[in-house]
Scaffold this motif. Structure first.
Motif, short mmCIF file in Angstrom:
data_model
loop_
_atom_site.label_atom_id
_atom_site.label_comp_id
_atom_site.label_asym_id
_atom_site.label_seq_id
_atom_site.Cartn_x
_atom_site.Cartn_y
_atom_site.Cartn_z
N VAL A 6 0.88 -1.18 0.00
CA VAL A 6 0.00 0.00 0.00
C VAL A 6 0.91 1.22 0.00
O VAL A 6 1.61 1.47 0.98
N LEU A 7 0.94 1.90 -1.13
CA LEU A 7 1.78 3.08 -1.24
C LEU A 7 0.96 4.30 -0.84
O LEU A 7 -0.19 4.44 -1.25
N LEU A 8 1.53 5.14 0.00
CA LEU A 8 0.81 6.31 0.48
C LEU A 8 1.51 7.55 -0.04
O LEU A 8 2.39 8.11 0.61
N PRO A 9 1.14 7.96 -1.25
CA PRO A 9 1.91 9.04 -1.89
C PRO A 9 1.76 10.38 -1.19
O PRO A 9 2.63 11.23 -1.31
N GLN A 10 0.69 10.58 -0.44
CA GLN A 10 0.46 11.90 0.16
C GLN A 10 0.29 11.79 1.65
O GLN A 10 -0.58 12.45 2.22
N LEU A 11 1.05 10.94 2.28
CA LEU A 11 0.84 10.64 3.69
C LEU A 11 0.77 11.90 4.55
O LEU A 11 -0.18 12.09 5.32
N ALA A 12 1.76 12.77 4.39
CA ALA A 12 1.81 13.96 5.25
C ALA A 12 0.62 14.88 4.97
O ALA A 12 -0.02 15.40 5.88
N LEU A 13 0.33 15.07 3.69
CA LEU A 13 -0.76 15.97 3.31
C LEU A 13 -2.11 15.42 3.74
O LEU A 13 -2.94 16.14 4.30
N ASP A 14 -2.33 14.11 3.54
CA ASP A 14 -3.59 13.50 3.97
C ASP A 14 -3.77 13.63 5.47
O ASP A 14 -4.86 13.86 5.96
N GLY A 15 -2.65 13.46 6.19
CA GLY A 15 -2.69 13.60 7.64
C GLY A 15 -3.19 14.97 8.05
O GLY A 15 -3.97 15.11 8.99
N VAL A 16 -2.78 15.99 7.32
CA VAL A 16 -3.23 17.35 7.63
C VAL A 16 -4.67 17.56 7.17
O VAL A 16 -5.49 18.12 7.88
N LEU A 17 -4.97 17.05 5.98
CA LEU A 17 -6.32 17.27 5.41
C LEU A 17 -7.40 16.62 6.25
O LEU A 17 -8.51 17.13 6.36
N ARG A 18 -7.08 15.48 6.85
CA ARG A 18 -8.15 14.76 7.56
C ARG A 18 -8.47 15.39 8.90
O ARG A 18 -9.38 14.95 9.59
N ARG A 19 -7.71 16.41 9.31
CA ARG A 19 -8.06 17.13 10.54
C ARG A 19 -9.27 18.03 10.34
O ARG A 19 -9.87 18.49 11.28
N GLN A 20 -9.53 18.37 9.09
CA GLN A 20 -10.57 19.35 8.85
C GLN A 20 -11.59 18.81 7.87
O GLN A 20 -11.29 17.88 7.12
N PRO A 21 -12.79 19.36 7.89
CA PRO A 21 -13.79 18.91 6.91
C PRO A 21 -13.26 19.11 5.50
O PRO A 21 -12.42 20.00 5.27
N PRO A 22 -13.71 18.27 4.57
CA PRO A 22 -13.18 18.34 3.20
C PRO A 22 -13.27 19.75 2.63
O PRO A 22 -14.25 20.45 2.80
N THR A 23 -12.21 20.17 1.97
CA THR A 23 -12.18 21.52 1.42
C THR A 23 -11.49 21.48 0.07
O THR A 23 -10.66 20.62 -0.18
N GLU A 24 -11.84 22.41 -0.79
CA GLU A 24 -11.20 22.48 -2.10
C GLU A 24 -10.22 23.63 -2.16
O GLU A 24 -9.58 23.87 -3.18
N ALA A 25 -10.09 24.37 -1.05
CA ALA A 25 -9.19 25.53 -1.05
C ALA A 25 -7.75 25.04 -1.16
O ALA A 25 -7.40 23.99 -0.64
N PRO A 26 -6.89 25.81 -1.86
CA PRO A 26 -5.50 25.37 -2.00
C PRO A 26 -4.81 25.30 -0.65
O PRO A 26 -5.01 26.16 0.21
N LEU A 27 -4.00 24.27 -0.45
CA LEU A 27 -3.30 24.08 0.81
C LEU A 27 -1.95 23.45 0.50
O LEU A 27 -1.85 22.55 -0.33
N VAL A 28 -0.90 23.95 1.13
CA VAL A 28 0.41 23.34 0.93
C VAL A 28 1.07 23.07 2.27
O VAL A 28 0.79 23.74 3.26
N LEU A 29 1.92 22.07 2.28
CA LEU A 29 2.80 21.84 3.43
C LEU A 29 4.14 22.46 3.07
O LEU A 29 4.61 22.29 1.95
N VAL A 30 4.72 23.17 4.02
CA VAL A 30 6.03 23.77 3.73
C VAL A 30 7.07 23.19 4.67
O VAL A 30 6.77 22.79 5.79
N SER A 31 8.31 23.13 4.18
CA SER A 31 9.40 22.64 5.02
C SER A 31 10.66 23.41 4.66
O SER A 31 10.65 24.26 3.76
N GLY A 32 11.75 23.08 5.34
CA GLY A 32 13.03 23.71 5.05
C GLY A 32 13.31 24.87 5.99
O GLY A 32 12.42 25.31 6.73
N PRO A 33 14.56 25.36 5.98
CA PRO A 33 14.94 26.47 6.87
C PRO A 33 14.21 27.76 6.52
O PRO A 33 13.72 27.92 5.40
#
Lengths: 469, 207
Positions: A6-33
């Motif tokens: 079972v490949l989970l291509p969006q594990l981190a993003l899905d983890g964030v998305l499932r905290r909130q009711p489904p939305t179509e608004a653009p959302l990004v995860l950011v990382s780095g210094p």
């Protein structure tokens, strides 16, 4: 052996998305210094606007003026990964964790869950319910399944000889080989796994070292894959955090459903139940609000867990806004499914009585459900109790009403007709609650049959104590 | 004026089809009141459905009507739920009428939760009968209960004030109690048949 990956291509993003009711608004995860922020993951609408993984945040902001940003948290991602491993444990005793993926040995599970297509759709339904994007493939070795999921979602390779044919056309770049090899091989003119398999092993060993050869053997199944077997932990803990503050209990219902759903998936994985769990609502300052959810018996049904927890939450007064919620379950007793008689005529969607009582208690309060039981006390006020114990069994031959008033009150209206009585009740001297009353059955002017009493020997000034309803 | 034809001759010539309602299957839930059973189209309480009982005032004999049924169900170890009863059920009185109190749950619910609790109990499928005393119930709420009773295959008894008699009701059976001159019951509506015109006497339940 057959392995499903079972490949989970969006594990981190899905983890964030499932905290909130489904939305179509653009959302990004950011990382780095802080000086060089990059996009770690982007949801569908952000990708549609041209945002992609690895893009500089400044470039992303130039492309799209408004999008929600969430800091990527690798620990959070690891937690989701382990939660899904706990879920997969339900389907197989051998579960391994690979980067962004799970592998499970399913050859024996097929006997239990049916042929692969049905089993596969079971897995997909669960993952969809849990809110994780996924790709699934089946192969005789875990690494081959891992490689195949990256290329073709839904592919099932059942036998070792068809495996080599399925692997051959896969480009080197997607074969999940050690990093330097992936770059070196194409420059040598070797572009697919098939070409690589055809090369003499000795030369490859000399040129690239033992790791590449071992990896190829693992792919083809000539060598077992060293993998640590996942074992589910003995307690469950899951936390959800928001970037904003939640002020109303109603807004906590959605994350609560997620958390109890996760708990249910985890419990099903280890074939256990839960009798008591805690919810911690964290605030900006001060100690967290704790809510304990207890059930009469071990349960694991997602709806039941959610109903019980919501019942407790709805009666909660929030003193401060909530920034995070944590669900902890430490006592995990074995789960015994409720037995059903084969010839039970009840509808198939029936809720067992105990579960119904739990649901009512959760919303109406602990003391909302009572059982009445007779006592040996002859005084009407004490002739029944709600506490458990052994009740009296004899049945009175004297008339007794079916409704009792909480406390006697004067009977109003025109004088009633006496039908029976008096019956003297004179007792209670032992605990200071002594009474001396003459009870009568009367009919009121409105046609009600009433149980009334008055002082001994004095008719009139009736006190109403019950109805023969 | 056209020709006058006697109805009898038309029927004899089989030119007219006389529609007849499909007879209801016999109920397996006798009320315990033979006169009432005889007057009801299915010979007992409508199964998996709601019965509405309209009262002029509390305490006229509304329990008297259902206690034989409750006694039969609880003796079979089937569960009965009382939701927000207006008074305390008096155990000696109930037991004298044959009810096994161990199978009776009393649910204390606030005015807002009565209908919710009744629906949960009916829908659960694990209660044989659910008795509810809602103060506020509109047509929609009652219809929900009727559907829930059907889903959970339970008997629903809803006790309401007589002033609701004019309001339409989705109940399968509507009974109206009268206490004057003596206790009697009128069938206001019954699914699957014409309500009989007269009143049915009930015995007063004090002895």
């Amino acid at each position: 052996m057959l392995w499903a990956c079972v490949l989970l291509p969006q594990l981190a993003l899905d983890g964030v998305l499932r905290r909130q009711p489904p939305t179509e608004a653009p959302l990004v995860l950011v990382s780095g210094p802080a000086q060089a922020r990059v996009v770690h993951a982007a949801n569908r609408s952000a990708r549609a606007a041209g945002l992609y993984r690895g893009q500089r945040l400044t470039a992303a902001q130039a492309l799209l003026s408004q999008f929600a940003m969430v800091e990527h948290d690798p620990e959070d991602e690891a937690r989701w990964h382990h939660l899904l491993a706990a879920w997969a444990y339900r389907y197989s005793g051998e579960v391994g964790l690979l980067a962004h993926a799970l592998v499970l040995e399913v050859s024996r599970s097929l006997n239990l869950f049916g042929p692969w297509p049905r089993f596969e759709s079971l897995l997909r339904d669960d993952l969809k319910e849990l809110g994780f994007r996924h790709r699934i493939a089946l192969a005789p070795t875990p690494h081959a399944a891992y490689v195949l999921t990256g290329v073709h979602d839904g592919l099932a390779v059942m036998t070792p000889d068809t495996l080599r044919r399925a692997l051959s056309p896969i480009p080197i770049a997607r074969a999940r080989l050690p990093g330097d090899v992936t770059q070196a091989l194409p420059s040598m003119g070797i572009r697919t796994l098939g070409q690589l398999f055809a090369l003499p092993r000795a030369g490859l060993q000399r040129r690239f070292g033992g790791e590449l050869v071992a990896q190829l053997d693992r792919l083809a199944g000539d060598e077992p894959s060293p993998m640590e077997n996942y074992r589910p932990p003995d307690t469950f803990e899951q936390r959800m955090e928001w970037t904003h503050e939640i002020e109303h209990v109603e807004a906590l219902v959605f994350p609560l459903r997620r958390l109890t759903g996760d708990l249910s998936a985890y419990l099903a994985g280890r074939d256990g139940g839960v009798q008591r769990f805690e919810l911690e609502l964290e605030h900006r300052s001060g100690p967290p609000t704790r809510v304990t959810v207890g059930m009469l018996s071990a349960a694991r049904d997602a709806t039941l867990l959610f109903d019980c927890a919501r019942g407790r939450m709805e009666r909660l007064e929030l003193s401060q806004p909530v920034v995070a919620m944590r669900l902890m379950a430490r006592e995990l007793p074995p789960f015994v499914p409720a037995g059903r008689d084969l010839f039970d005529t009840r509808p198939t969607n029936a809720v067992p009585l105990e579960q119904l009582r739990e649901r009512l208690r959760a919303r109406l309060g602990e003391a909302s459900i009572q059982h009445l039981r007779r006592t040996v006390d002859p005084r009407p006020e004490f002739a029944q109790t709600t506490t458990a114990g052994v009740g009296a069994t004899s049945v009175a031959s004297l008339p007794r009403p079916s409704w009792l008033l909480e406390s006697p009150r004067p009977l109003r209206g025109p004088p009633p007709t006496i039908l029976a009585g008096p019956e003297r009740i004179e007792t209670g001297w032992w605990d200071g609650g002594d009474l001396r009353r003459d009870y009568y059955v009367v009919r009121t002017s409105q046609g009600q049959y009433a149980w009334v009493f008055c002082a001994p020997g004095e008719q009139g000034a009736w006190m109403l104590h019950g109805w023969f309803a | 004026m056209g020709q006058v034809v006697a109805l009898d001759s038309l029927l004899h010539a089989r030119q007219i089809w006389k529609g007849r309602a499909v007879p209801l299957p016999d109920s397996s839930q006798p009320t315990g009141w033979p006169a009432l059973d005889a007057a009801l189209p299915s010979g007992g309480w409508p199964e998996h459905a709601m019965t509405e009982i309209l009262l002029p005032i509390d305490g006229v004999g509304e329990l008297q009507l259902v206690l034989p049924t409750l006694a039969r169900l609880t003796r079979e170890a089937r569960s009965v739920m009382l939701i927000a009863p207006p008074y305390v059920p008096y155990v000696p009185g109930w037991e004298a009428r044959g009810v096994v109190m161990a199978h009776v749950d009393i649910v204390q619910a606030g005015e807002r939760d009565v209908l919710w609790a009744a629906e949960q109990c009916l829908r659960s499928g694990s209660c044989a009968a659910v008795l509810a005393w809602p103060l506020q119930a509109d047509d929609r709420a009652l219809r929900r209960l009727q559907v829930a009773a059907d889903t959970g295959k339970a008997l629903a008894f809803v006790f309401r004030d007589q002033r609701h008699a004019l309001q339409a009701s989705p109940a399968a059976l509507r009974l109206e109690l009268e206490s004057e001159p003596s206790l009697q019951v009128r069938i206001r509506k019954c699914r699957g048949g014409q309500p009989p015109a007269g009143m049915l006497p009930l015995a007063a339940g004090w002895s």
